[in-house]
Design a protein around this motif. Structure first.
Motif, PDB file in Angstrom:
ATOM      1  N   UNK A 184       5.710  -1.708  15.725  1.00 14.05           N
ATOM      2  CA  UNK A 184       5.312  -3.248  15.724  1.00 14.05           C
ATOM      3  C   UNK A 184       5.054  -3.745  14.287  1.00 14.05           C
ATOM      4  N   UNK A 185       4.561  -3.035  13.418  1.00 16.39           N
ATOM      5  CA  UNK A 185       4.080  -3.748  12.068  1.00 16.39           C
ATOM      6  C   UNK A 185       4.935  -4.726  11.157  1.00 16.39           C
ATOM      7  N   UNK A 198      12.597  -3.299  10.740  1.00 17.74           N
ATOM      8  CA  UNK A 198      11.796  -3.314  12.113  1.00 17.74           C
ATOM      9  C   UNK A 198      12.860  -3.169  13.182  1.00 17.74           C
ATOM     10  N   UNK A 199      13.862  -4.055  13.326  1.00 14.38           N
ATOM     11  CA  UNK A 199      14.838  -3.667  14.276  1.00 14.38           C
ATOM     12  C   UNK A 199      15.387  -2.381  14.376  1.00 14.38           C
ATOM     13  N   UNK A 203      15.534   0.317  17.555  1.00  9.83           N
ATOM     14  CA  UNK A 203      16.844   1.030  18.010  1.00  9.83           C
ATOM     15  C   UNK A 203      16.499   2.352  18.007  1.00  9.83           C
ATOM     16  N   UNK A 204      16.375   2.912  16.858  1.00 13.40           N
ATOM     17  CA  UNK A 204      16.064   4.456  16.783  1.00 13.40           C
ATOM     18  C   UNK A 204      15.018   5.071  17.798  1.00 13.40           C
ATOM     19  N   UNK A 230      16.188   1.536   3.704  1.00 21.36           N
ATOM     20  CA  UNK A 230      16.138   0.189   3.521  1.00 21.36           C
ATOM     21  C   UNK A 230      15.053  -0.466   2.952  1.00 21.36           C
ATOM     22  N   UNK A 231      13.963   0.402   2.752  1.00 18.07           N
ATOM     23  CA  UNK A 231      12.702   0.035   1.994  1.00 18.07           C
ATOM     24  C   UNK A 231      13.010  -0.391   0.631  1.00 18.07           C
TER      25      UNK A 231
END
Length: 245
Positions: A184-185, A198-199, A203-204, A230-231
């Motif tokens: 959630x964060x 987040x998405x 999905x993972x 992606x970070x």
């Protein structure tokens, strides 16, 4: 950056395609080589993300890929040692180290690192503080379980399965809280590219839970590790915005 993102997309495609083909995965997706490759790649990307940091509040978030790299290297060694007779001394050490990252570090680090990036929106910060409280709580429970209950790992086909002995009811409750704290964060962050992270994590988790429930600790950590690349994009965007501002 494009090759890294392409690799992540290819990994997800590999998982879904091979699962569709009668669930017979080869070691191309899950193996010692895959774990070591992911681990080395993540440590390099993690160090690059850390170098992009402009403020101490960003450091914890930027460090996530690097720590995922250490975790994946740990599992790489597990792939090598589990089949070897006489490796009963090193296997528990590697197993508990992997589970320490999975169950104690991430439920706290994810919400805290995202919270530290938020300084302007009181509503977002309030929600993230609640998620931090959930993360700390579930981390404490899982740490207690690690300390006072047996844990073991074994290779089952193309996966590593982690077994822990504690009540099913506690597993369900802690599982719900764990997912809440770790998934959630990013959805409550104002950072522009955080939605991608987040998405992808959501999905993972769905893929791991639906298709690999028995191996979810190993599989979801592997997928999340790949996604954590992606970070670097998020940290780079934060730096770009700061320079433009």
């Amino acid at each position: 950056l494009i090759p890294h993102l392409t690799s992540g997309i290819s990994l997800l495609f590999c998982l879904m395609l091979r699962t569709y083909l009668s669930f017979k995965l080869t070691d191309r997706c899950f193996s010692a080589n895959a774990s070591f490759t992911a681990g080395v790649t993540l440590t390099v990307i993690g160090l690059a993300a850390i170098k992009k940091v402009q403020h101490p509040r960003q450091l914890l978030f930027a460090s996530i890929p690097f720590l995922f790299g250490i975790q994946q290297i740990t599992e790489g060694f597990l792939w090598l040692t589990l089949p070897v007779p006489g490796s009963t001394l090193i296997n528990p050490v590697l197993t508990y180290l992997f589970l320490f990252f999975a169950q104690v570090v991430w439920p706290v680090m994810v919400p805290v690192s995202v919270l530290l990036l938020e300084r302007r929106d009181a509503n977002r910060s309030g929600i993230l503080k609640a998620l931090v409280a959930i993360g700390v709580s579930v981390s404490a429970v899982l740490a207690w379980i690690l300390l006072f209950n047996d844990a073991a790992a074994q290779i089952e086909g193309a996966h590593i399965s982690y077994q822990q002995n504690y009540p099913d009811a506690l597993k369900k409750i802690s599982g719900i809280l764990y997912v809440t704290a770790t998934v959630a964060p990013p959805f409550f962050s104002h950072q522009k590219k955080m939605w991608l992270l987040a998405f992808s994590i959501l999905v993972s988790y769905i893929i791991s839970q639906v298709l690999y429930a028995h191996y979810i600790i190993s599989v979801w950590c592997f997928l999340a590790a790949a996604i954590s690349m992606s970070i670097y994009l998020v940290v780079a965007q934060i730096k770009k915005t700061a320079i433009a501002g």
